[in-house]
Design an enzyme around this catalytic site. Structure first.
Site, mmCIF file in Angstrom:
data_model
loop_
_atom_site.group_PDB
_atom_site.id
_atom_site.type_symbol
_atom_site.label_atom_id
_atom_site.label_comp_id
_atom_site.label_asym_id
_atom_site.label_seq_id
_atom_site.Cartn_x
_atom_site.Cartn_y
_atom_site.Cartn_z
ATOM 1 N N SER A 1 29.424 -41.442 21.122
ATOM 2 C CA SER A 1 30.611 -42.017 21.747
ATOM 3 C C SER A 1 30.196 -43.065 22.780
ATOM 4 C CB SER A 1 31.465 -40.905 22.352
ATOM 5 O OG SER A 1 32.683 -41.390 22.843
ATOM 6 N N HIS B 1 39.057 -41.200 20.480
ATOM 7 C CA HIS B 1 38.644 -41.475 19.100
ATOM 8 C C HIS B 1 39.728 -41.128 18.086
ATOM 9 C CE1 HIS B 1 34.691 -42.577 20.479
ATOM 10 N NE2 HIS B 1 34.619 -41.457 21.165
#
Length: 302
Positions: free
Chosen positions: A87, A187
């Site tokens: 991430s 996300h």
């Protein structure tokens, strides 16, 4: 063959930079990061409490800064074949690969944290870790509730994200569900409002081809084109992280050892469970530097 990994949000802990900043050179480096983004990273990394550094706008630049200063402490002479980040860790990885400068990386992650925090405030949503269970059953249960498998971390861990009511009903057979202390559904399409501002900034950044191959969260692909690395990082804000595929690529590429930068531990643990044939070392504090250098010497490319 060696890979360097950079952790993602949730890995931060109060006081995690204190020991690193005993080194004057690293302290000066952190000061330069703070000045570039007008955020007191030294205070956040030494005296701020858990709630303050859990704030997305603070956590993201703090984690990337920690990864970068620990990489400096490890040294530039480490022979690394691949870099990858989970991430937000992808921004640190991109800087390590020299696709963008460290100051540009800090500016990008600062904006990322701010814009994702804004997006999270627009609608109530969250994330929950699903531990264990049959993969197909877990994914089906997530989909049935209109949720997204936002982080597919491998090793029996999938993070579901989306509507809070739907998350409360998630109970796949044979799995444990644990709510995560995050303010939004990262996300997923909930983060779409954050993409345009990041894309606009990314266009102003000079992207160079990677000096170390980058393994992408999107699909585990090995990427060297600097602009593609940057575009993938921006697009990933609203799309799932496929860390399972990143680990698969590490194995397929013949990586024998990974060092996880500060604040390390999470990714090394996932590697240990999913690909135990790859040796792991978590660089958690300056006390680990000597062992990390010896580890790098054993696994680094000739």
């Amino acid at each position: 063959m060696l890979a360097i990994l950079a952790p993602g949000q949730g890995s931060q802990t109060p006081g995690m930079l204190t020991a690193w900043l005993e080194d004057a050179e690293l302290k000066n480096l952190l000061t330069s990061y703070s000045s570039a983004i007008n955020l007191d990273l030294e205070r956040l990394g030494t005296v701020a409490d858990a709630d303050e550094i859990k704030d997305t706008a603070n956590a993201q630049p703090l984690i990337v800064a920690a990864s970068l200063i620990s990489a400096h402490a490890l040294g530039s002479d480490v022979n690394t074949s691949f870099v990858a980040g989970h991430s937000v860790g992808e921004i640190a990885a991109a800087a390590l690969a020299a696709t963008l400068t460290e100051l540009d990386a800090m500016k990008l992650v600062h904006l990322r944290g701010q814009e994702m925090a804004k997006a999270a405030a627009l609608a109530p949503a969250g994330m929950a870790a699903v531990l264990g269970g049959e993969r197909s059953v877990v994914l089906a249960a997530i989909k049935e509730l209109g949720l997204v498998a936002a982080n597919d971390n491998g090793a029996g861990q999938i993070v579901a994200a989306g509507n809070l009511d739907a998350l409360s009903k998630l109970a796949p057979e044979g799995a444990r569900v644990r709510a995560l202390a995050v303010a939004g559904a990262f996300h997923t399409p909930f983060m779409e409002p954050a993409v345009a501002p990041l894309r606009a900034m990314a266009k102003t950044i000079e992207a160079s081809d990677a000096k170390i191959s980058v393994i992408s969260n999107k699909d585990g692909a090995v990427v060297s084109d600097g602009r593609e690395v940057l575009d993938r990082i921006v697009n990933q804000i609203a799309n799932p992280v496929r860390w399972d595929l990143c680990m698969q690529t590490l194995r397929e590429q013949g990586v024998t050892g990974v060092i996880e930068l500060a604040p390390g531990g999470t990714l090394a643990g996932l590697i240990k469970r999913a690909t135990p044939e790859i040796e792991q070392l978590a660089l958690k504090s300056p006390a680990d530097i000597s062992a990390a250098r010896e580890f790098a010497a054993r696994h680094g490319k000739a």
